[in-house]
Design a protein around this motif. Sequence first.
Motif, short mmCIF file in Angstrom:
data_model
loop_
_atom_site.label_atom_id
_atom_site.label_comp_id
_atom_site.label_asym_id
_atom_site.label_seq_id
_atom_site.Cartn_x
_atom_site.Cartn_y
_atom_site.Cartn_z
N SER A 184 0.74 -1.17 0.25
CA SER A 184 -0.09 0.00 -0.02
C SER A 184 0.93 1.48 -0.08
O SER A 184 1.94 1.24 0.59
CB SER A 184 -0.91 -0.08 1.37
OG SER A 184 -0.05 0.09 2.42
N PRO B 275 -1.47 7.98 -2.88
CA PRO B 275 -1.35 8.42 -3.87
C PRO B 275 -0.88 9.64 -4.50
O PRO B 275 -0.34 9.88 -5.67
CB PRO B 275 -3.01 8.46 -4.30
CG PRO B 275 -3.45 8.84 -2.93
CD PRO B 275 -2.76 7.85 -1.88
N GLU C 264 -3.64 3.37 -1.54
CA GLU C 264 -3.87 2.65 -2.66
C GLU C 264 -3.17 1.22 -2.50
O GLU C 264 -2.06 1.09 -2.10
CB GLU C 264 -3.35 3.00 -3.87
CG GLU C 264 -3.82 4.49 -4.56
CD GLU C 264 -3.33 4.94 -5.64
OE1 GLU C 264 -4.21 5.72 -6.26
OE2 GLU C 264 -2.16 4.56 -5.99
N LYS D 191 -1.69 -1.80 -4.14
CA LYS D 191 -1.06 -1.99 -5.48
C LYS D 191 -0.31 -3.52 -5.43
O LYS D 191 -0.04 -4.05 -4.48
CB LYS D 191 0.11 -1.25 -5.68
CG LYS D 191 -0.54 0.17 -6.12
CD LYS D 191 0.68 1.22 -6.68
CE LYS D 191 0.12 2.76 -6.91
NZ LYS D 191 0.95 3.75 -7.25
N THR E 170 -3.05 -1.18 -9.72
CA THR E 170 -3.77 -0.68 -8.74
C THR E 170 -4.99 -1.43 -8.21
O THR E 170 -5.76 -1.45 -9.31
CB THR E 170 -4.18 0.79 -8.81
OG1 THR E 170 -2.83 1.63 -9.14
CG2 THR E 170 -4.73 1.32 -7.60
N ASN F 107 -8.38 1.53 -3.88
CA ASN F 107 -8.10 2.65 -3.26
C ASN F 107 -8.92 2.81 -1.99
O ASN F 107 -9.83 2.21 -1.70
CB ASN F 107 -8.15 3.93 -4.23
CG ASN F 107 -9.70 4.28 -4.69
OD1 ASN F 107 -10.48 3.67 -4.30
ND2 ASN F 107 -9.51 5.09 -5.68
N LYS F 108 -8.79 3.88 -1.34
CA LYS F 108 -9.29 4.26 -0.17
C LYS F 108 -9.22 3.07 0.89
O LYS F 108 -9.98 2.86 1.56
CB LYS F 108 -10.72 4.51 -0.18
CG LYS F 108 -11.12 5.71 -1.22
CD LYS F 108 -12.89 5.89 -1.15
CE LYS F 108 -13.02 7.15 -2.00
NZ LYS F 108 -14.51 7.36 -2.39
N LEU G 197 -12.03 3.19 -8.86
CA LEU G 197 -10.64 3.79 -8.44
C LEU G 197 -10.55 5.36 -8.84
O LEU G 197 -9.29 5.84 -8.55
CB LEU G 197 -9.67 3.04 -9.38
CG LEU G 197 -9.59 1.71 -9.06
CD1 LEU G 197 -8.61 1.06 -10.04
CD2 LEU G 197 -9.11 1.39 -7.57
N LEU H 152 -10.98 10.50 -2.61
CA LEU H 152 -10.61 9.69 -1.51
C LEU H 152 -10.92 10.61 -0.20
O LEU H 152 -10.13 11.47 0.15
CB LEU H 152 -9.07 9.29 -1.69
CG LEU H 152 -8.81 8.51 -2.86
CD1 LEU H 152 -7.44 7.94 -2.89
CD2 LEU H 152 -9.69 7.33 -3.07
#
Length: 821
Positions: free
Chosen positions: A260, A263, A276, A278, A289, A292-293, A739, A743
């Motif tokens: 993680s 961003p 994010e 990944k 990715t 997110n969040k 995505l 956020l």
Amino acid sequence: MAAKLTGLLLVALLGCPVSGDHRRDFSELPAHRLEVFQQLASLSGASRYKRDAPHSRSAQQQRDGSSSCGGGTSDQAKLNKNTHKYTFEDDDGSTVTLAWVGDGTGIILALTTFNLPLAWLFFGGSSRLYRSEDYGKTFVDVSHLLSNYYIRKEFGINVGPEHSKKVILTADVSKRLGQSGKHGGVIIRSSDSGETFHSILLPFHPGQPMLYHSTNSEYLLAYSTDHALWFSRNFGATWGTVHRFVYTYSWGPRNTIFFSTHPDGIYDKDAKGVLELKRTTDFGGTFVTLLNKVYSFGFAGRFLFASVISNQTLPRSVYVSADQGDSWNKAQLPPVSHEQFYSILAADDEMIFMHVDEPGNSGFGTIYTSDDRGILFSKSLERHLFSDTSGTTDFTNVTSLRGVYITNVLDKDNNIRSVITFDSGGEWKPLKKPHNSHCDTTAKNSQMCNLHIHAAYSISQTLDVPLPPLSAPNAVGLILAHGSVGDTISTMIPDVYVSDNGGYTWSKALNGPHYYTILDSGGLIVAVESSPDKVIHNVKYSTDEGQCWKKYNFTNETFTFVGLVSEPGTKSMNVSLWGYKQESLYSTTWLSITIDFEELLTRDCQEKDYVKWLAHSTEAGEKSDGCILGYKETFQRLAKASVCRNGRNYVVSKDQSLCPCTMGDYMCDFGYYRVGDSDECVEQPDLADRVLEFCLQGKEELLKTQGYRKVPGDKCEGGFTPNRSEQMTNIKCEQILSLEDPLPKITIIIIVISVLAASVLMMSGIILIFKKYVCGGRALVYRYSVLQTNTDEACIADNLDSGRSNTERVYHDDSDVDLLE
């Protein structure tokens, strides 16, 4: 007056970056730490299963749990010839770290370190390395291989997986170079089990121990002090950057790395919830990715987990992927507020045990178990004790028999009681009262007299509990644990209890707390009394799973015992007792005494020494007797009366047969739960008459159920077959966050994972740390610690063994916490 053991009030988990001192969300615990927690003990026996007639024990033997069962004189002579003492002369190390390298190699590395901070002064540091090739009988000082570097004890001895023979030590560059170490850190590595070492100058300063790949020990991940993730494909010879500003990371299958990151390309310790997740499969060449969040993530078994924040008005959610992040499904769990937390207690390829915290800092929650996809969860156990202030739960996987778990619950009177499940959480029951024990004097209700087990929580509360419960896969059915007998667990001095049938019945084995370990796949058990104020001269051992105990006087000199250790895997015949001799107020000498029991068990076991044993047998003669998780298992086990050696090549032998399905083969489906001891699943009141629906891969799915779903891994056929269907609709649903969505920044509670995977038991390295503190003008204080690499403190003698902070609160009977109904 002895008080009942009480719990700590649970506070919100706030999480931290991987470089901090707190636990990492969803990340697997370091393998060697897990193994040491499981391995540093052994088993004693009971007489539950039908093998040879058990030895009768006299009243005196039952009282002291260690009386001789005959043959002591000849055993004493044999063991005297095979007892080896090694004294670490002229070594002022305050910490001793032990690590086994390889399985069955007999190679042990011992690292001693010394430094003493005193106010603003620092009196330097020193490191010495010792190597043994005979299970600790003798050591050779190989400190010259360290090239005068001071080894950072908090990084330990980092041993590679399986039979890799690889070892990494991390040096303190500032002490070696006399500067801040601007040129990067240094590791000292070995590829031949510590016979030779070579130093490598790193292009970064390591912030954590290197993380080996589970199947390729050439592959390493490293986390730097400036929050960058590095990798090496040649055992640390050269390094490349995976990504900068990383928060958490994990190896996945093959070359996969999950991590993680922020961003915005920054590192902000308060940025959890905007990260994010990944994935890279080419060591940082390309990235995908996944989400997110993200607040936290973890990878365990075949499941990838992530905690995700949707917006400030909604509670956080858990998403699960079974294909390494290519697709996600929302876990169907009760909603939780920002004041609560989830914790994954155990996970494998078939199911997940999830703890969901109750609101109000209550100190307890509910255990839910998943289906084989990790998506649908059903209530398994209410009022499960989980203390965040001590960071512990008593949830224990009994590895010696499938489907068995032990944990503790907090009742409405704020007392702690132990329960056990034999079917992977389908049903929980109290532990039966041992046949040779009486209800203790603290019991208020003599009609509720059961065995209650001390585990990690009791240890965190600094009770006199040296070790948590112990079991081993190759010692079938055996469990050894400290406990008390009454209507609830007690703070009175615990005794050692044993079960030889996976927890169905128990027997008191030893009076008072002991260190214990399994040798020869359960054919031999060794125990040493835990008594900090008493000089130890005797070791106790049993060849019949703890029914009879013999004593061996291993020394006549003053010897302060601090730890009992043996090679991981429970196949060894050697055990080492570590301790010290105090030469003067300011001078002590570490020593180890290794006892080789091979001359005691000289005969190799033959077929006639084994008997057949049906696991989970409770109703002999019944067709369903022994059926658990849909099938029976009949093991070939060593007879109690057989005094012989299983040997290193011993492999557990078993036969399996399928059973017809019953209600016991089913867990309650989503929206249903069991009441009391009933096998029937009833609908949760808050979900009554509601259409059960959930979101799978972006489409709504309707669940039609009679309240039952088969336990993951259950192999039963025919019999009870309730109707159940999942109907996919064409209605779209919000599966995961886009995505591209903005956020939000919001504080949530972390999801903690403590995965006790079975694969951990196969790791070849195991580390043990002994610490001693020297305070000028005061008596010496010694501490035995299982992998707690706390920094040395000057003259903190009064609090050395205290794990509780001054801010912790305990339960009281007049507590007004909200209770789960």
